[in-house]
Enzyme design. Structure first.
Site, PDB file in Angstrom:
ATOM      1  N   GLY A 234      46.717  27.255  43.921  1.00  0.00           N
ATOM      2  CA  GLY A 234      47.064  28.490  44.618  1.00  0.00           C
ATOM      3  C   GLY A 234      48.538  28.766  44.749  1.00  0.00           C
ATOM      4  CD  GLU A 276      41.081  21.427  42.349  1.00  0.00           C
ATOM      5  OE1 GLU A 276      40.984  22.549  42.874  1.00  0.00           O
ATOM      6  OE2 GLU A 276      40.158  20.621  42.312  1.00  0.00           O
ATOM      7  NE  ARG A 279      48.203  33.010  40.477  1.00  0.00           N
ATOM      8  CZ  ARG A 279      47.349  34.036  40.355  1.00  0.00           C
ATOM      9  NH1 ARG A 279      47.645  35.033  39.550  1.00  0.00           N
ATOM     10  NH2 ARG A 279      46.238  34.059  41.052  1.00  0.00           N
ATOM     11  NE  ARG A 316      46.016  38.173  37.382  1.00  0.00           N
ATOM     12  CZ  ARG A 316      47.032  38.431  38.161  1.00  0.00           C
ATOM     13  NH1 ARG A 316      48.084  39.063  37.677  1.00  0.00           N
ATOM     14  NH2 ARG A 316      47.023  38.073  39.428  1.00  0.00           N
ATOM     15  CB  CYS A 347      36.984  55.142  26.678  1.00  0.00           C
ATOM     16  SG  CYS A 347      37.448  55.827  25.121  1.00  0.00           S
ATOM     17  CD  GLU A 348      37.087  51.768  33.103  1.00  0.00           C
ATOM     18  OE1 GLU A 348      36.200  51.576  32.246  1.00  0.00           O
ATOM     19  OE2 GLU A 348      37.159  51.159  34.159  1.00  0.00           O
TER      20      GLU A 348
HETATM   21  N1  LLP Z   1      41.160  25.188  42.472  1.00  0.00           N
HETATM   22  C1  LLP Z   1      40.159  25.993  42.819  1.00  0.00           C
HETATM   23  C2  LLP Z   1      38.990  25.444  43.489  1.00  0.00           C
HETATM   24  C3  LLP Z   1      40.220  27.370  42.523  1.00  0.00           C
HETATM   25  O1  LLP Z   1      39.227  28.160  42.874  1.00  0.00           O
HETATM   26  C4  LLP Z   1      41.362  27.877  41.853  1.00  0.00           C
HETATM   27  C5  LLP Z   1      41.448  29.291  41.498  1.00  0.00           C
HETATM   28  C6  LLP Z   1      42.390  26.984  41.513  1.00  0.00           C
HETATM   29  C7  LLP Z   1      42.261  25.645  41.840  1.00  0.00           C
HETATM   30  C8  LLP Z   1      43.626  27.422  40.784  1.00  0.00           C
HETATM   31  O2  LLP Z   1      44.364  28.338  41.524  1.00  0.00           O
HETATM   32  P1  LLP Z   1      45.814  28.796  40.986  1.00  0.00           P
HETATM   33  O3  LLP Z   1      46.726  27.598  41.091  1.00  0.00           O
HETATM   34  O4  LLP Z   1      45.669  29.228  39.600  1.00  0.00           O
HETATM   35  O5  LLP Z   1      46.201  29.875  41.902  1.00  0.00           O
HETATM   36  N2  LLP Z   1      41.648  35.680  38.546  1.00  0.00           N
HETATM   37  C9  LLP Z   1      42.573  35.651  39.665  1.00  0.00           C
HETATM   38  C10 LLP Z   1      42.762  34.267  40.208  1.00  0.00           C
HETATM   39  C11 LLP Z   1      41.482  33.589  40.648  1.00  0.00           C
HETATM   40  C12 LLP Z   1      41.705  32.196  41.126  1.00  0.00           C
HETATM   41  C13 LLP Z   1      40.419  31.479  41.265  1.00  0.00           C
HETATM   42  N3  LLP Z   1      40.521  30.118  41.699  1.00  0.00           N
HETATM   43  C14 LLP Z   1      43.897  36.275  39.234  1.00  0.00           C
HETATM   44  O6  LLP Z   1      44.013  36.733  38.110  1.00  0.00           O
HETATM   45  O7  LLP Z   1      44.839  36.349  40.036  1.00  0.00           O
END
Ligand code: LLP
Length: 417
Positions: A234, A276, A279, A316, A347-348
């Protein structure tokens, strides 16, 4: 220049749209996480790349070479990781509704940890492990009740969430007791994830303390001390110049201190920590290159600049109103003296990549670069309007190579009967 390669030359070689990933940036981010784990937590943990951010064979190979674990969330991600020999014991399997076949696949392949999301899933894992005659090493996903400030769709720590067992309702403690009793389950620890693109350290520190308090409560109530704590991902990144993300080191330092202080004060062992990040490992390493096509100026209203991709390769903006920085590859230093709407070719009407975008006035044929598109772009791409998903090219030290081939029209029609 991307990874020492001229962006325009890349488009001549590979065409547009084109996803470009800077390998050094990916590896540097992975190393920064690993070294901060060493520095602030004595290496008593494992950084697991959250592969949902960008999953392909080469990413699993790189994560493995850099000594990371990975977090997978589907049979498809698990399959891809295993297909390149990713060590199963360093894989954590997440998801709020894992299918029985996915759980079986994880257990048959000796995946390191299954992160169990609810009481029903606990029973399912126990039953499938029993059928297979194995013990499932699990971590229980807890909803810590922390409401991180980010987009509603990517917040997960609050009580109203489809993920995890809530602390407030008692479901978390119930889950722990059930897991301790289950015959074919070995409960290793607890997991939480409060959301994504979070820019402050404070919610993570707070979450760490809540989780440590729960470890203490579990010890007091059951006599068992949880050995592992998965703090999720996150961590926010820079999408636009004004974003000011916290360096990974600061997260790690503050979170480690909080956890160690709590453990010392209450006579607990410091748990083995999983983190974890997704991003923050791949996001800023990615750039998408497009060719500018139609330009439509509506006097007094706005100017639409259309590109040869759109929500099919980057959903996004349509989903989260996500902001990006845009550059014209051949005019990167020209003054950004126009304000335009960047539109896709789907087309949107909502197929936009950005509104109120400042850039030099483009002309048809210019190469438009969208920055920080390494995370959740390729991985969320679709074939909407039967647009093929573009290739991904890895660049490093002035050399480039394709790591995911671009789709052809035949590829898209392959499953049609
Ligand atoms: N761990 C768990 C349990 C998660 O659900 C997620 C992301 C991560 C780690 C990794 O989070 P990060 O470090 O990438 O923030 N599609 C959305 C983001 C969805 C994130 C889902 N879970 C976007 O494009 O912003």
């Amino acid at each position: 220049m991307l990874g020492g390669c001229d962006a325009v030359e890349l488009t001549k070689t590979y065409g547009t749209p084109l996803y470009v990933m800077d390998e050094q940036k990916v590896r540097d981010a992975m190393r920064a996480y690993r070294s901060s784990m060493e520095k602030y937590y004595g290496g008593n943990g494992l950084i697991c790349y959250a592969s949902k951010a960008f999953a392909c064979k080469e990413m699993y190979r790189i994560a493995n070479e850099e000594g990371l674990g990975v977090d997978v969330v589907s049979g498809g991600e698990l399959y891809t990781a295993l297909s390149v020999g990713f060590p199963a014991e360093k894989i954590g399997f997440h998801g709020n509704n894992k299918l029985p076949a996915e759980i079986r696949m994880a257990l048959e392949n000796d995946v390191g940890r299954i992160i169990v999301d609810g009481l029903g899933e606990l029973e399912l894992v126990d039953r499938i492990a029993g059928d297979l005659g194995v013990t499932a090493n699990i971590i229980l996903r807890i909803t810590p009740g922390v409401d991180a400030h980010t987009h509603d769709f990517i917040r997960t720590g609050q009580i109203d969430s489809k993920f995890g067992l809530a602390l407030e309702t008692g479901a978390a403690m119930e889950g722990v007791k059930a897991a301790l009793k289950a015959k074919n389950i070995c409960l290793k620890g607890l997991d939480c994830h409060i959301g994504s693109q979070i820019m402050d350290v404070e919610p993570f520190v707070h979450t760490g303390e809540i989780m440590m308090q729960f470890i203490l409560d579990i010890k007091n109530e059951t006599g068992v001390e949880m050995e592992e704590l998965d703090l999720g991902g996150g961590f926010g990144i820079r999408y636009v110049g004004s974003d000011d993300p916290v360096p990974y080191d600061s997260y790690m330092e503050a979170v480690s201190e909080g956890i160690k202080a709590f453990a010392d004060k209450h006579g607990l062992k410091t748990p083995f920590i999983f983190m974890e990040p997704g991003r923050s490992i791949v996001g800023e390493a990615g750039t998408t290159l497009y060719t500018v096509g139609a330009i439509k100026e509506i006097p007094g209203v706005r100017t639409y600049v259309s590109i040869d991709g759109g929500m099919s390769d980057n959903p996004r903006y349509a989903l989260y109103q996500a902001k990006y920085d845009f550059l014209l590859a051949e005019k990167a230093d020209a003054p950004a003296d126009s304000i335009v709407t960047v539109a896709g070719k789907c087309c949107e009407s909502g197929d936009l990549l950005g509104e109120h975008v400042k850039m030099p006035m483009p002309k048809t044929g210019d190469i438009l670069a969208v920055l920080s598109t390494g995370a959740y772009n390729y991985s969320m791409a679709s074939n909407y309007n039967r647009n093929p998903i573009p290739p991904v090219v890895m660049v490093r030290d002035g050399a480039s190579r394709v790591i995911v081939k671009g789709q052809t029209y035949e590829d898209m029609a392959r499953f049609d009967v």
